[in-house]
Design a protein around this motif. Structure first.
Motif, PDB file in Angstrom:
ATOM      1  N   ALA A  90       0.855  -1.193   0.000  1.00  0.00           N
ATOM      2  CA  ALA A  90       0.000   0.000   0.000  1.00  0.00           C
ATOM      3  C   ALA A  90       0.889   1.241   0.000  1.00  0.00           C
ATOM      4  O   ALA A  90       2.072   1.170   0.369  1.00  0.00           O
ATOM      5  CB  ALA A  90      -0.893   0.000   1.231  1.00  0.00           C
ATOM      6  N   ILE A  91       0.292   2.350  -0.421  1.00  0.00           N
ATOM      7  CA  ILE A  91       1.030   3.617  -0.416  1.00  0.00           C
ATOM      8  C   ILE A  91       0.461   4.488   0.691  1.00  0.00           C
ATOM      9  O   ILE A  91      -0.752   4.700   0.757  1.00  0.00           O
ATOM     10  CB  ILE A  91       0.911   4.339  -1.779  1.00  0.00           C
ATOM     11  N   ILE A  92       1.335   4.959   1.569  1.00  0.00           N
ATOM     12  CA  ILE A  92       0.931   5.944   2.570  1.00  0.00           C
ATOM     13  C   ILE A  92       1.267   7.298   1.968  1.00  0.00           C
ATOM     14  O   ILE A  92       2.430   7.572   1.659  1.00  0.00           O
ATOM     15  CB  ILE A  92       1.686   5.738   3.898  1.00  0.00           C
ATOM     16  N   PHE A 147       4.149  -1.580  14.951  1.00  0.00           N
ATOM     17  CA  PHE A 147       3.253  -2.462  14.193  1.00  0.00           C
ATOM     18  C   PHE A 147       4.002  -3.546  13.418  1.00  0.00           C
ATOM     19  O   PHE A 147       3.404  -4.264  12.627  1.00  0.00           O
ATOM     20  CB  PHE A 147       2.361  -1.623  13.277  1.00  0.00           C
ATOM     21  N   GLN A 148       5.311  -3.623  13.686  1.00  0.00           N
ATOM     22  CA  GLN A 148       6.122  -4.710  13.113  1.00  0.00           C
ATOM     23  C   GLN A 148       5.959  -4.828  11.597  1.00  0.00           C
ATOM     24  O   GLN A 148       5.840  -5.925  11.067  1.00  0.00           O
ATOM     25  CB  GLN A 148       5.767  -6.050  13.774  1.00  0.00           C
ATOM     26  N   ARG A 149       5.886  -3.690  10.911  1.00  0.00           N
ATOM     27  CA  ARG A 149       5.799  -3.711   9.460  1.00  0.00           C
ATOM     28  C   ARG A 149       6.952  -2.900   8.888  1.00  0.00           C
ATOM     29  O   ARG A 149       7.289  -1.831   9.399  1.00  0.00           O
ATOM     30  CB  ARG A 149       4.479  -3.080   8.984  1.00  0.00           C
ATOM     31  N   GLU A 150       7.519  -3.444   7.847  1.00  0.00           N
ATOM     32  CA  GLU A 150       8.582  -2.688   7.160  1.00  0.00           C
ATOM     33  C   GLU A 150       7.958  -1.512   6.436  1.00  0.00           C
ATOM     34  O   GLU A 150       6.857  -1.622   5.903  1.00  0.00           O
ATOM     35  CB  GLU A 150       9.293  -3.584   6.152  1.00  0.00           C
ATOM     36  N   ILE A 151       8.666  -0.404   6.420  1.00  0.00           N
ATOM     37  CA  ILE A 151       8.147   0.759   5.718  1.00  0.00           C
ATOM     38  C   ILE A 151       9.275   1.386   4.899  1.00  0.00           C
ATOM     39  O   ILE A 151      10.420   1.471   5.354  1.00  0.00           O
ATOM     40  CB  ILE A 151       7.496   1.758   6.705  1.00  0.00           C
ATOM     41  N   ARG A 152       8.933   1.772   3.692  1.00  0.00           N
ATOM     42  CA  ARG A 152       9.909   2.401   2.811  1.00  0.00           C
ATOM     43  C   ARG A 152       9.529   3.869   2.702  1.00  0.00           C
ATOM     44  O   ARG A 152       8.433   4.192   2.237  1.00  0.00           O
ATOM     45  CB  ARG A 152       9.869   1.717   1.451  1.00  0.00           C
ATOM     46  N   LEU A 189      10.304   1.044  -6.132  1.00  0.00           N
ATOM     47  CA  LEU A 189       9.061   1.198  -5.374  1.00  0.00           C
ATOM     48  C   LEU A 189       7.974   0.260  -5.898  1.00  0.00           C
ATOM     49  O   LEU A 189       7.217  -0.318  -5.122  1.00  0.00           O
ATOM     50  CB  LEU A 189       8.578   2.655  -5.425  1.00  0.00           C
ATOM     51  N   LEU A 190       7.965   0.101  -7.198  1.00  0.00           N
ATOM     52  CA  LEU A 190       6.979  -0.798  -7.816  1.00  0.00           C
ATOM     53  C   LEU A 190       7.207  -2.229  -7.329  1.00  0.00           C
ATOM     54  O   LEU A 190       6.263  -2.926  -6.935  1.00  0.00           O
ATOM     55  CB  LEU A 190       7.110  -0.712  -9.335  1.00  0.00           C
ATOM     56  N   ASN A 191       8.471  -2.643  -7.317  1.00  0.00           N
ATOM     57  CA  ASN A 191       8.815  -3.985  -6.813  1.00  0.00           C
ATOM     58  C   ASN A 191       8.427  -4.128  -5.353  1.00  0.00           C
ATOM     59  O   ASN A 191       7.893  -5.159  -4.947  1.00  0.00           O
ATOM     60  CB  ASN A 191      10.320  -4.236  -6.955  1.00  0.00           C
ATOM     61  N   ALA A 192       8.734  -3.073  -4.581  1.00  0.00           N
ATOM     62  CA  ALA A 192       8.428  -3.112  -3.142  1.00  0.00           C
ATOM     63  C   ALA A 192       6.928  -3.295  -2.928  1.00  0.00           C
ATOM     64  O   ALA A 192       6.500  -4.115  -2.104  1.00  0.00           O
ATOM     65  CB  ALA A 192       8.908  -1.822  -2.480  1.00  0.00           C
ATOM     66  N   ILE A 198       5.038  -1.525   2.423  1.00  0.00           N
ATOM     67  CA  ILE A 198       4.315  -0.251   2.530  1.00  0.00           C
ATOM     68  C   ILE A 198       5.289   0.862   2.145  1.00  0.00           C
ATOM     69  O   ILE A 198       6.409   0.916   2.649  1.00  0.00           O
ATOM     70  CB  ILE A 198       3.764  -0.049   3.960  1.00  0.00           C
ATOM     71  N   VAL A 199       4.845   1.728   1.254  1.00  0.00           N
ATOM     72  CA  VAL A 199       5.695   2.830   0.786  1.00  0.00           C
ATOM     73  C   VAL A 199       5.080   4.144   1.255  1.00  0.00           C
ATOM     74  O   VAL A 199       3.893   4.379   1.050  1.00  0.00           O
ATOM     75  CB  VAL A 199       5.801   2.809  -0.759  1.00  0.00           C
ATOM     76  N   SER A 200       5.894   4.959   1.921  1.00  0.00           N
ATOM     77  CA  SER A 200       5.394   6.247   2.423  1.00  0.00           C
ATOM     78  C   SER A 200       5.996   7.387   1.595  1.00  0.00           C
ATOM     79  O   SER A 200       7.216   7.472   1.443  1.00  0.00           O
ATOM     80  CB  SER A 200       5.780   6.388   3.898  1.00  0.00           C
ATOM     81  N   ILE A 201       5.128   8.237   1.067  1.00  0.00           N
ATOM     82  CA  ILE A 201       5.579   9.339   0.207  1.00  0.00           C
ATOM     83  C   ILE A 201       4.930  10.643   0.680  1.00  0.00           C
ATOM     84  O   ILE A 201       3.763  10.652   1.068  1.00  0.00           O
ATOM     85  CB  ILE A 201       5.209   9.076  -1.280  1.00  0.00           C
ATOM     86  N   GLN A 202       5.707  11.719   0.628  1.00  0.00           N
ATOM     87  CA  GLN A 202       5.146  13.025   0.985  1.00  0.00           C
ATOM     88  C   GLN A 202       4.534  13.645  -0.267  1.00  0.00           C
ATOM     89  O   GLN A 202       5.220  13.816  -1.274  1.00  0.00           O
ATOM     90  CB  GLN A 202       6.230  13.923   1.568  1.00  0.00           C
TER      91      GLN A 202
END
Lengths: 160, 305
Positions: free
Chosen positions: B119-121, B140-145, B186-189, B195-199
């Protein structure tokens, strides 16, 4: 909904509120998350330092120089405390080499030095012939009560 | 000569010296002196960060139309003060591992985000996004990019990079200047369930952008997250970390924004998703204008349409 960490703001740092908590049968966890303690510590120390500086440097001054001095003293108080923190950190470094403060973190080791500096400033303020000496006395009483509470906390057994 | 210049630059607003100073203060100064120090450093930056102050003032005139300019100076000071506190508290978390109180708004969307695969944050320069990423990864024990714009000063960039990496292996940092390689990464991730976080509130440099409307003004918002959501495909979750007070934060999650391929033209699919994001962003900024740390001008076209 609150997270699992919503107890993060429980507890106090200063010995006096922790003693009160223990006397009420609650735990006395040391916490640095209390906003009131943070602001009381900051504002109280600033007032004592500023009032002492004001009394020392504003003799025989009137008019606009007093406004300029007011602003300069506010900045001077900030710089003074930055220097105090730096000198304290050097003193802690030296004392660590002699085996003291080995287990305490730097910011906790500063408590002792800050206590001494603030007590000296409050004492100076308390002996001035002005209404400001009440502020100094009040601050000294607060410091004294906190010191007594710290001693009592070591004597009163902690509730299980 | 160069070393003298770089030493001087380290003391600039975007330099690294104040960051080292902040680290030193958090390690050496007791917490009950933090309000005192934060106030004076805020004053210092409020006077010397002229461009940033002007940007905040210009945003305030748009967010709060009809507000007095004098009052906006005080409001801008509040923005600077909140920014100083979020930086201070992120450093406290990084160096002292202090506990923070954290509330959640929009739990149903948040649980959906955690349960989903990839998902994208989409977030903004609001509240404490760095602290938010670290809290998210550890709680929350989740990896975040995390995708972010690099600092302009090389030493500052290195310092921020180290700070983000200290949050643990669960937080991976990518920079928006990495170009085409970043898009594929990011697409691969996303396709691997990360989870990918973008401003999504500011366009920097050559970043892909699309027009949108914010507070009745034309702005350019990054279109990258929407293109990514369309291609992956992935859901976009608007998420903001708002500072409530002394070491208290609130994670605000809003209804997810779908960005799917329909029968319409691709740019229309993206435009409708960007419009929804702009609405969410506007509502959050209106409510939390004192925590919108947009220190470069966002509203480029000053003409009211």
């Amino acid at each position: 909904m609150k997270s699992a960490n919503d107890r993060a703001d429980d507890g106090y740092y200063f010995a006096l509120p922790r003693l009160c908590q223990r006397l009420h049968g609650r735990g006395n966890e040391v916490s640095e998350n209390n906003a009131i303690e943070a602001y009381v510590g900051s504002v109280g120390t600033f007032i004592v330092t500023f009032l002492l500086a004001w009394q020392t440097f504003t003799h025989n001054l009137n008019g606009w120089p007093i406004i300029v001095l007011f602003l300069l003293l506010i900045l001077a108080v900030w710089i003074f405390w930055l220097l105090v923190f730096y000198i304290n950190s050097l003193a802690i470094k030296v004392l660590r080499r002699t085996g003291l403060f080995r287990s305490a973190s730097n910011r906790h080791a500063q408590d002792l030095f800050i206590g001494i500096v603030v007590a000296a400033l409050a004492y100076q303020l308390s002996i001035l012939p002005s209404w400001m000496h009440y502020v100094g006395i009040l601050y000294l009483i607060a410091l004294g009560l906190n010191l007594m509470a710290a001693i009592l906390l070591t004597l009163i057994p902690s509730p299980k | 000569m160069n070393s003298v210049r770089s030493w001087q630059q380290s003391f600039a607003v975007r330099g690294v010296s104040w960051r080292h100073g902040l680290d030193w203060a958090i390690v050496n100064v007791p917490f009950y002196f933090h309000p005192f120090l934060v106030f004076f450093w805020t004053l210092f930056f409020f006077f010397f960060a002229r461009c940033e102050r002007k940007a905040v003032l210009s945003h305030l005139t748009v967010i709060l139309p009809g507000s007095w300019r004098v009052m906006n100076y005080f409001r801008a000071f509040r923005v600077f003060s909140n920014f100083a506190w979020t930086l201070t508290e992120a450093t406290i978390y990084k160096l002292n591992k202090a506990p923070f109180a954290c509330e959640l708004s929009g739990a149903e969307f948040f649980n959906e985000l955690l349960a989903g695969k990839g998902a994208i944050i989409l977030t903004a320069h609001m509240g404490s996004y760095d602290l938010g990423a670290a809290l998210f990864a550890t709680r929350f024990q989740r990896e975040i990019r995390v995708v972010r714009a690099p600092e302009l000063d090389a030493d500052s960039a290195q310092h921020v990079d180290l700070a983000l990496k200290s949050a643990g292996a669960a937080v991976k940092v990518n920079y928006s200047t990495e170009g085409a390689a970043l898009s594929f990464d990011l697409l691969n991730a996303l396709r691997n369930g990360e989870i990918v976080s973008i401003q999504g509130d500011r366009v920097v440099g050559e970043m892909a952008s699309a027009p949108a409307r914010l507070f009745g003004r034309r702005v350019c918002l990054p279109s990258g997250p929407f293109i990514l959501a369309l291609v992956a495909p992935a859901m976009i979750y608007p998420l903001f970390v708002i500072r409530l007070g002394h070491r208290r934060y609130k994670i605000v999650v809003r209804e997810p924004i779908p960005c799917r391929r329909t029968a319409r033209a691709r740019k229309d699919d993206i435009a409708s998703a960007i419009t929804r994001w702009a609405e969410v962003l506007e509502a959050l900024v209106r409510e939390n204008w004192n925590q919108w740390y947009a220190f470069t001008p966002i509203f480029r076209n000053e003409e009211r349409e």
